[in-house]
Design an enzyme around this catalytic site. Sequence first.
Site, PDB file in Angstrom:
ATOM      1  N   ASP A 103     -12.251   7.553   8.231  1.00 19.13           N
ATOM      2  CA  ASP A 103     -11.946   7.157   6.850  1.00 19.13           C
ATOM      3  C   ASP A 103     -12.381   5.712   6.597  1.00 19.13           C
ATOM      4  O   ASP A 103     -11.621   4.901   6.063  1.00 19.13           O
ATOM      5  CB  ASP A 103     -10.460   7.329   6.543  1.00 19.13           C
ATOM      6  CG  ASP A 103     -10.170   7.360   5.034  1.00 19.13           C
ATOM      7  OD1 ASP A 103     -11.126   7.589   4.247  1.00 19.13           O
ATOM      8  OD2 ASP A 103      -9.010   7.150   4.643  1.00 19.13           O
ATOM      9  N   LYS A 138       3.799  -0.338   8.526  1.00 19.27           N
ATOM     10  CA  LYS A 138       3.419   0.958   7.968  1.00 19.27           C
ATOM     11  C   LYS A 138       4.509   1.963   8.322  1.00 19.27           C
ATOM     12  O   LYS A 138       4.795   2.192   9.496  1.00 19.27           O
ATOM     13  CB  LYS A 138       2.067   1.409   8.531  1.00 19.27           C
ATOM     14  CG  LYS A 138       1.570   2.728   7.946  1.00 19.27           C
ATOM     15  CD  LYS A 138       0.167   3.044   8.439  1.00 19.27           C
ATOM     16  CE  LYS A 138      -0.376   4.321   7.824  1.00 19.27           C
ATOM     17  NZ  LYS A 138      -1.752   4.617   8.256  1.00 19.27           N
ATOM     18  N   GLY A 146       0.830  -1.206   0.000  1.00 22.76           N
ATOM     19  CA  GLY A 146       0.000   0.000   0.000  1.00 22.76           C
ATOM     20  C   GLY A 146       0.856   1.244   0.000  1.00 22.76           C
ATOM     21  O   GLY A 146       1.933   1.265   0.593  1.00 22.76           O
ATOM     22  N   THR A 147       0.389   2.263  -0.711  1.00 21.61           N
ATOM     23  CA  THR A 147       1.088   3.550  -0.728  1.00 21.61           C
ATOM     24  C   THR A 147       0.060   4.660  -0.606  1.00 21.61           C
ATOM     25  O   THR A 147      -1.120   4.466  -0.892  1.00 21.61           O
ATOM     26  CB  THR A 147       1.882   3.760  -2.038  1.00 21.61           C
ATOM     27  OG1 THR A 147       0.972   3.697  -3.144  1.00 21.61           O
ATOM     28  CG2 THR A 147       2.968   2.716  -2.210  1.00 21.61           C
ATOM     29  N   PHE A 152       0.554   9.297   3.168  1.00 26.13           N
ATOM     30  CA  PHE A 152       1.112   9.032   4.495  1.00 26.13           C
ATOM     31  C   PHE A 152       2.494   8.394   4.422  1.00 26.13           C
ATOM     32  O   PHE A 152       3.295   8.516   5.336  1.00 26.13           O
ATOM     33  CB  PHE A 152       0.178   8.087   5.262  1.00 26.13           C
ATOM     34  CG  PHE A 152       0.005   6.756   4.578  1.00 26.13           C
ATOM     35  CD1 PHE A 152       0.917   5.732   4.774  1.00 26.13           C
ATOM     36  CD2 PHE A 152      -1.062   6.539   3.715  1.00 26.13           C
ATOM     37  CE1 PHE A 152       0.765   4.512   4.134  1.00 26.13           C
ATOM     38  CE2 PHE A 152      -1.221   5.326   3.071  1.00 26.13           C
ATOM     39  CZ  PHE A 152      -0.300   4.310   3.283  1.00 26.13           C
ATOM     40  N   GLY A 153       2.778   7.623   3.356  1.00 24.94           N
ATOM     41  CA  GLY A 153       3.995   6.828   3.280  1.00 24.94           C
ATOM     42  C   GLY A 153       3.697   5.509   2.602  1.00 24.94           C
ATOM     43  O   GLY A 153       2.948   5.469   1.623  1.00 24.94           O
ATOM     44  N   ILE A 154       4.272   4.398   3.110  1.00 20.96           N
ATOM     45  CA  ILE A 154       4.037   3.094   2.493  1.00 20.96           C
ATOM     46  C   ILE A 154       3.709   2.045   3.556  1.00 20.96           C
ATOM     47  O   ILE A 154       4.031   2.197   4.730  1.00 20.96           O
ATOM     48  CB  ILE A 154       5.252   2.609   1.668  1.00 20.96           C
ATOM     49  CG1 ILE A 154       6.482   2.396   2.582  1.00 20.96           C
ATOM     50  CG2 ILE A 154       5.576   3.556   0.535  1.00 20.96           C
ATOM     51  CD1 ILE A 154       7.608   1.645   1.889  1.00 20.96           C
TER      52      ILE A 154
END
Length: 402
Positions: free
Chosen positions: A188, A92, A70-71, A74-76
């Site tokens: 979210d 994360k 996931g990217t 926020f980052g990866i």
Amino acid sequence: MDQPAPAPEPMLLDAQPPAAVACDKKQQEGEAPYAEGNDAVTGHIISTTIGGKNGEPKRTISYMAERVVGTGSFGIVFQAKCLETGETVAIKKVLQDRRYKNRELQLMRAMDHPNVISLKHCFFSTTSRDELFLNLVMEYVPETLYRVLKHYSNANHRMPLIYVKLYMYQLFRGLAYIHTVPGVCHRDVKPQNVLVDPLTHQVKLCDFGSAKTLVPGEPNISYICSRYYRAPELIFGATEYTTSIDIWSAGCVLAELLLGQPLFPGESAVDQLVEIIKVLGTPTREEIRCMNPNYTEFRFPQIKAHPWHKVFHKRMPPEAIDLASRLLQYSPSLRCTALDACAHPFFDELREPNARLPNGRPFPPLFNFKHELANSSQELISRLIPEHVRRQATHNFFNTGS
């Protein structure tokens, strides 16, 4: 496409994290250690030290980064394997402002529930450019509800109702926990943030990067939550919203599982409101006041509500339609709570004594409620926990001599 949610409001950092202090769930107040093996990408090994508090010995633990899963802004998130145990985890990695505490870390430390992703431990890492990253080590769950739904859509099939019930019930159970015990609003909720174990069909709510403990009277940002799942009060710019924004989002997820596509696929914030009005009709002045008192004089085109039974296909069970209608209300206070949703007749099939997965295997645990039932009425508890489960619990209690 969904718009990325903005970075959450920061929390002041009390002090720089010292290098040798461990950070696991038992050490609630500790800061995270630093790791060796920085700039972690696929194939790199990251080593860090955990333990060292409350008489625990310190030990080194190493992770091999295997692939990015996931990217985002926020980052990866990457899948990694613990070299000492062989366990697969998700890590994360988020850029950390040295001046602030990471709210996601603070919230995850406080949570413990079967339907919420669990934090194992965490550590800091730095790059050659002296950037500081926080690494959250979590349990690894291989699928997302988004990908599961896409699998059915690509095959031109609808998700079987038993799975809609199973996944949504567990999502509501996770929401009931975070809303009542730590008092957290996720902000979210969407299919991408609901993890699914394809073998057990256990569901876990994840990604608390936008989550916040809501304090009555304290303003919050309204530009939050991915667009298709954004509650109307957020579109109206409300800043004193409640956890009912998560209930709206969950209602959108339910409708999407039933329809095979998003219910409100707005292309912009304004278009999102148009999509909602096309189904719910024009909000009344009172409903607008409940969402944001500043908009009561705003003139909206008068559109009649589209009957819910026409939104879904003809063979849709009335219980599914009724639940969707209770979740997707303009007035936040009229939306049912997550626990009320769990008790809804739509989920009665899950409470039957011999209910099982289509392959004959047992359901994942559905009735091991934690503290979220503390303030519930006896009537609600009796609807949530079926009689055969209560009988079994009583039997086990007396057989163990407790």
